[in-house]
Design a protein around this motif. Sequence first.
Motif, short mmCIF file in Angstrom:
data_model
loop_
_atom_site.label_atom_id
_atom_site.label_comp_id
_atom_site.label_asym_id
_atom_site.label_seq_id
_atom_site.Cartn_x
_atom_site.Cartn_y
_atom_site.Cartn_z
N SER A 205 57.49 41.85 11.13
CA SER A 205 58.21 42.40 9.98
C SER A 205 57.27 42.79 8.85
O SER A 205 57.66 43.54 7.97
N ALA A 206 56.04 42.29 8.86
CA ALA A 206 55.07 42.64 7.81
C ALA A 206 53.67 42.48 8.38
O ALA A 206 53.48 41.82 9.41
N ALA A 207 52.69 43.08 7.71
CA ALA A 207 51.30 42.96 8.16
C ALA A 207 50.85 41.51 8.08
O ALA A 207 51.24 40.77 7.17
N VAL A 208 50.03 41.09 9.04
CA VAL A 208 49.53 39.71 9.07
C VAL A 208 48.02 39.73 8.82
O VAL A 208 47.28 40.40 9.56
N PRO A 209 47.53 39.04 7.79
CA PRO A 209 46.09 39.05 7.51
C PRO A 209 45.30 38.32 8.61
O PRO A 209 45.72 37.27 9.08
N VAL A 210 44.18 38.90 8.99
CA VAL A 210 43.26 38.23 9.91
C VAL A 210 41.87 38.25 9.27
O VAL A 210 41.57 39.09 8.42
N ALA A 211 41.05 37.29 9.68
CA ALA A 211 39.68 37.19 9.15
C ALA A 211 38.71 37.49 10.29
O ALA A 211 38.76 36.82 11.33
N ALA A 212 37.86 38.51 10.11
CA ALA A 212 36.91 38.90 11.14
C ALA A 212 35.50 38.55 10.68
O ALA A 212 35.11 38.87 9.55
N VAL A 213 34.77 37.85 11.55
CA VAL A 213 33.40 37.45 11.21
C VAL A 213 32.44 38.10 12.20
O VAL A 213 32.54 37.87 13.41
N ARG A 214 31.54 38.91 11.66
CA ARG A 214 30.56 39.59 12.52
C ARG A 214 29.24 38.85 12.47
O ARG A 214 28.75 38.49 11.40
N ARG A 215 28.69 38.61 13.65
CA ARG A 215 27.32 38.09 13.76
C ARG A 215 26.61 38.97 14.77
O ARG A 215 26.78 38.80 15.97
N GLY A 216 25.87 39.97 14.26
CA GLY A 216 25.22 40.93 15.16
C GLY A 216 26.29 41.77 15.85
O GLY A 216 27.16 42.35 15.20
N ALA A 217 26.22 41.78 17.20
CA ALA A 217 27.20 42.57 17.95
C ALA A 217 28.45 41.77 18.27
O ALA A 217 29.38 42.29 18.87
N ARG A 218 28.46 40.51 17.87
CA ARG A 218 29.60 39.65 18.19
C ARG A 218 30.56 39.57 17.01
O ARG A 218 30.13 39.46 15.86
N VAL A 219 31.84 39.59 17.31
CA VAL A 219 32.86 39.44 16.25
C VAL A 219 33.86 38.37 16.68
O VAL A 219 34.34 38.39 17.81
N ASP A 220 34.13 37.44 15.78
CA ASP A 220 35.16 36.43 16.00
C ASP A 220 36.29 36.70 15.01
O ASP A 220 36.03 36.91 13.81
N VAL A 221 37.49 36.71 15.53
CA VAL A 221 38.64 37.07 14.69
C VAL A 221 39.67 35.93 14.71
O VAL A 221 40.04 35.44 15.78
N PHE A 222 40.12 35.54 13.54
CA PHE A 222 41.09 34.45 13.39
C PHE A 222 42.27 34.92 12.55
O PHE A 222 42.12 35.81 11.69
N VAL A 223 43.41 34.30 12.79
CA VAL A 223 44.50 34.44 11.83
C VAL A 223 43.96 33.93 10.49
O VAL A 223 43.30 32.89 10.44
N ALA A 224 44.20 34.66 9.40
CA ALA A 224 43.55 34.30 8.13
C ALA A 224 44.14 33.07 7.47
O ALA A 224 43.46 32.40 6.69
N ALA A 225 45.40 32.73 7.77
CA ALA A 225 46.02 31.55 7.15
C ALA A 225 45.45 30.28 7.78
O ALA A 225 45.64 30.05 8.99
#
Length: 293
Positions: A205-225
């Motif tokens: 029903s609405a956009a959900v914030p996520v947190a993306a962490v880049r380390r070089g070519a690697r990215v880890d993505v989490f729900v931001a809450a």
Amino acid sequence: MSLMGILDRVGDSPAFDKVIEPVRRAVQGALRPQAVNDFLHGTWLGHPLHPVLVHVPVGSWVSAGLLDLIPPLRPAATVLIGAGVAGAVPASLAGAADWAEADIGVRRLGALHAAANTAALGLYVGSLMARGRGRGSLGRVLAYAGLGVAGGSAAIGGHMSYAQSAGVSHSASAARALIPEWIDLGPLDDLPEGRPALRTGRGRSAAVPVAAVRRGARVDVFVAACSHLAGPLDEGTVEDVRGAQCLVCPRHGSAFDLGTGQPRRGPSANAQEKLEVRMEAGRVMARLAGRHG
Ligand code: FES
């Protein structure tokens, strides 16, 4: 007004905050060593420890109540009451650690929960003393009174969890709002190195914030809450915690392993919801695991 309505009133009332807050600071001071705090929260377990430990007093006292109904089994009831009294101590410590880091409404209701538990414990200690002096009838009366108070206190604890979300994973709640499809988080090169960046995923029903962490070519993505109390992990930091690179919450310092989402430092005991990631023509794509569909 229903019992639950009364409990909600207690959670909304600041009447006892002047008492609760100094107690809270005292608890935080007493449990200051991080290792002690993390142990009591259940960070090492990946699950809050308090609800695990309360099985001992609750199970022992309920069983003792049944055995007390059968005269030849009353000595066994006394043993179970003693086991429950002993088990109530670590359960109380774990509960106190969680309570000291909870939202204000949970702290207010938690104070009532703790007072009721203390009363129940006192009644059971009195029951043990009466039984030890050969006053079995008084011991049984005190034990049944303790069981009644403990039952009422359990209802308060349940309300804290089910109605006030104490101990639940707030990141899992946020994750459920995400649509389980690949989300385009934009070009890899737009992500800053070594710190979280805010992106949004399409929610139901609405956009959900996520947190993306880049380390070089690697990215880890989490729900931001944050799984603890929904703090904004996109405003957090990346730090080495106990030998692992972690995303650290800016609100209370919970640290989540970037590789697994498991908590490395509390107060959170729940893992942080992590999205799977793939690259597509230099763009970062992320998707929530299927269990939330
Ligand atoms: S909200 Fe408490 S540690 Fe994140």
